[in-house]
Motif scaffolding. Structure first.
Motif, PDB file in Angstrom:
ATOM      1  N   ASP A 281      37.309  42.713  42.100  1.00  0.00           N
ATOM      2  CA  ASP A 281      36.502  43.414  43.077  1.00  0.00           C
ATOM      3  C   ASP A 281      35.627  44.655  42.547  1.00  0.00           C
ATOM      4  O   ASP A 281      35.234  45.681  43.641  1.00  0.00           O
ATOM      5  CB  ASP A 281      37.926  44.303  43.902  1.00  0.00           C
TER       6      ASP A 281
ATOM      7  N   ASN B 288      32.633  45.032  43.516  1.00  0.00           N
ATOM      8  CA  ASN B 288      31.506  45.078  44.551  1.00  0.00           C
ATOM      9  C   ASN B 288      32.423  45.486  45.303  1.00  0.00           C
ATOM     10  O   ASN B 288      31.269  47.518  45.306  1.00  0.00           O
ATOM     11  CB  ASN B 288      31.058  44.056  44.930  1.00  0.00           C
TER      12      ASN B 288
ATOM     13  N   GLY C  73      30.796  49.922  44.750  1.00  0.00           N
ATOM     14  CA  GLY C  73      30.214  50.639  46.426  1.00  0.00           C
ATOM     15  C   GLY C  73      30.795  51.644  46.909  1.00  0.00           C
ATOM     16  O   GLY C  73      30.492  52.869  47.471  1.00  0.00           O
TER      17      GLY C  73
ATOM     18  N   GLU D 218      23.999  45.822  34.759  1.00  0.00           N
ATOM     19  CA  GLU D 218      25.022  46.561  35.984  1.00  0.00           C
ATOM     20  C   GLU D 218      25.051  47.749  36.145  1.00  0.00           C
ATOM     21  O   GLU D 218      24.153  48.371  36.953  1.00  0.00           O
ATOM     22  CB  GLU D 218      25.876  46.155  35.126  1.00  0.00           C
TER      23      GLU D 218
ATOM     24  N   LYS E 155      21.343  48.482  38.008  1.00  0.00           N
ATOM     25  CA  LYS E 155      21.225  47.731  38.796  1.00  0.00           C
ATOM     26  C   LYS E 155      22.052  48.839  40.082  1.00  0.00           C
ATOM     27  O   LYS E 155      21.983  48.483  41.108  1.00  0.00           O
ATOM     28  CB  LYS E 155      21.564  46.457  39.150  1.00  0.00           C
ATOM     29  N   TRP E 156      23.020  48.920  39.557  1.00  0.00           N
ATOM     30  CA  TRP E 156      23.684  50.151  40.342  1.00  0.00           C
ATOM     31  C   TRP E 156      23.096  51.157  41.160  1.00  0.00           C
ATOM     32  O   TRP E 156      23.087  51.860  42.156  1.00  0.00           O
ATOM     33  CB  TRP E 156      25.361  50.586  39.663  1.00  0.00           C
TER      34      TRP E 156
ATOM     35  N   ARG F  52      20.897  50.932  44.247  1.00  0.00           N
ATOM     36  CA  ARG F  52      21.259  49.773  45.349  1.00  0.00           C
ATOM     37  C   ARG F  52      20.835  50.881  46.330  1.00  0.00           C
ATOM     38  O   ARG F  52      20.509  52.058  46.272  1.00  0.00           O
ATOM     39  CB  ARG F  52      22.807  50.390  45.436  1.00  0.00           C
TER      40      ARG F  52
END
Lengths: 293, 293
Positions: A213, A215, A219, B286, B289-290, B293
């Motif tokens: 999970d 994402n 998030g 990663e 990328k985060w 966002r």
């Protein structure tokens, strides 16, 4: 730069590696007008072009030309490349040229320098500027990157005092504060306060990114996660090199950390709230004391 | 606040616990003029005085008086104290009063609420505002602490939809964004992205502070160390409570992390540069990328 630094103005600075660290050195010394000319050597055409565009270097040259023309050479490459750089410049060095570096580890860099430079290792004064951060590349460079920052100088027995003093001035000239330390102590200190946290930050980022999970987790991640993982955005190549270059000191810190974290894990498993509170209280108090220094 | 929220303007807000979180709620709702009166309950006289001085609350009251007068009650205490607070207010609650909370864990808070409130648990809508940081106490409070921040709401089966919606509006009214999630999912997500990094940050701070050469190490620690350990300055009591309250999910994350870090340790010990580079590259990509966002 001759070793009699006060009499003669240094002419040419050579920067090997024009990423964030190297290009910022160029910008700082261009601003301070310490050198008549700044030469740049690099593998990445994009970085070299950017460094020219920013005015961090005046001219792109080969490693050989850099060695032939420079009075001061600063090596700003991943530490694993130190040997091949020094090996390539050794035959072409000016007699009074001085070399320094910006490597994050020092015992391995010194081993490489002794092998590559032989007797000329007396011209090499190892250093480690504590500056940079997660961004990399010449495009992130700035003239004040070293302003108020710390630079550790690890002089060799072979270095003449005047040579050490000249390199000391080289770093002071960028607004840095300098400190001297043995290479061994340097590596133990930075394993604990820099190399270990980098590996731990990479590990947390991996764990969250690899979760099913991921994402949802990413998030909802907030400020604490952002700070903790900021250094996980660092250059993978550089940190692979540092981890291997400082293997002995880093493994010692990692084993201690795994052991300590396992102890906290067991306190949680046993619901030993008193022990946890004691540990967290000490950590929190020490962190606040450090911030207030 | 009656459950028919559109018709009647809520009169009285009760804040139990006027630290950073509670006092900021007071300031935000005073600014938004949502309530006619804001009551504050607390253990620390210093925090209560500060909250009055800041205008975060209008009046200091007892828990009983707070329960008797408030239309909305928000519980902002360490999660381990949830039971005793709800147990104390339960006999005095107004019939249409709604309760929410700001606890960092949810399954344990819900267990406590069900036991303490019995049938009145329908009046309790659990929430977790993702805001705060390392500072604590009313003196750090600000009216915009929740502006643009996320609040997770974990509704119970017992909650009427209108009650959930009223509490949703309560958080939206402070400028927050709200999301709904089950308590179980909430706890698994925050174990990974918040609780684990806090324990890891405490552990690093302990390790460095306990070293024989702690002073030298702390004297040279830089920006990476600062970011990584920022959350180690957090409230020890709060994090002991969270660690124990979310024990199951946290232990799962800790075991996974210890295992992953041991793997990285072994790559370094074996000098497996390729494996290290692969791991660091994924983590770095990663993280970038985060951030983007």
């Amino acid at each position: 730069m001759t070793q009699n630094t006060s009499a003669v103005k240094p002419l040419t600075l050579g920067i090997v590696g024009v990423g964030l660290i190297g290009a910022s050195i160029g910008l700082a010394h261009k601003k301070a007008k310490t050198f008549d000319k700044v030469l740049g050597v690099g593998r990445s055409e994009a970085n070299l072009n950017e460094a020219i565009k920013l005015g961090a270097i005046d001219q792109v040259v080969s490693l050989e030309q850099c060695a032939k023309e420079s009075d001061v050479i600063v090596v700003c490459v991943p530490v694993a490349q130190t040997f091949s750089i020094l090996h390539a410049i050794e035959p072409h060095l000016k007699q009074n040229a001085l070399i320094t570096d910006a490597g994050s580890t020092k015992t391995d860099v010194i081993m490489a320098a002794k092998t590559a430079l032989g007797d000329k290792v007396a011209q090499f004064i190892p250093a480690h500027p504590i500056a940079g951060g997660a961004q990399h590349g010449a495009s992130a460079a700035k003239a004040d990157l070293y302003q108020g920052k710390e630079v550790i100088i690890c002089p060799l027995q072979e270095n003449a005092p005047a040579a050490v003093e000249a390199i000391n001035k080289f770093w002071l000239g960028m607004g840095a504060n300098t400190h001297r330390m043995s290479a061994l102590q340097h590596d133990a200190v930075f394993a604990a306060i820099s190399h270990l946290p980098h590996v731990l930050s990479f590990a947390l980022m991996l764990q969250v990114a690899n979760a099913e999970d991921a994402n949802v987790k990413l998030g909802h991640a907030g400020a604490g996660f952002r700070d903790f993982t900021r250094i996980a955005a660092s250059s993978p190549e550089m940190w692979r090199d540092i981890s291997l270059a400082n293997k002995t000191a880093l493994l010692k810190e990692m084993d201690q950390y795994l052991n300590l974290t396992k102890q906290l894990r067991d306190m949680i498993a046993k619901e030993d709230g008193d022990a946890l509170l004691k540990a967290f209280t000490r950590a929190s108090a020490e962190r606040q004391k450090w911030e207030g220094r």
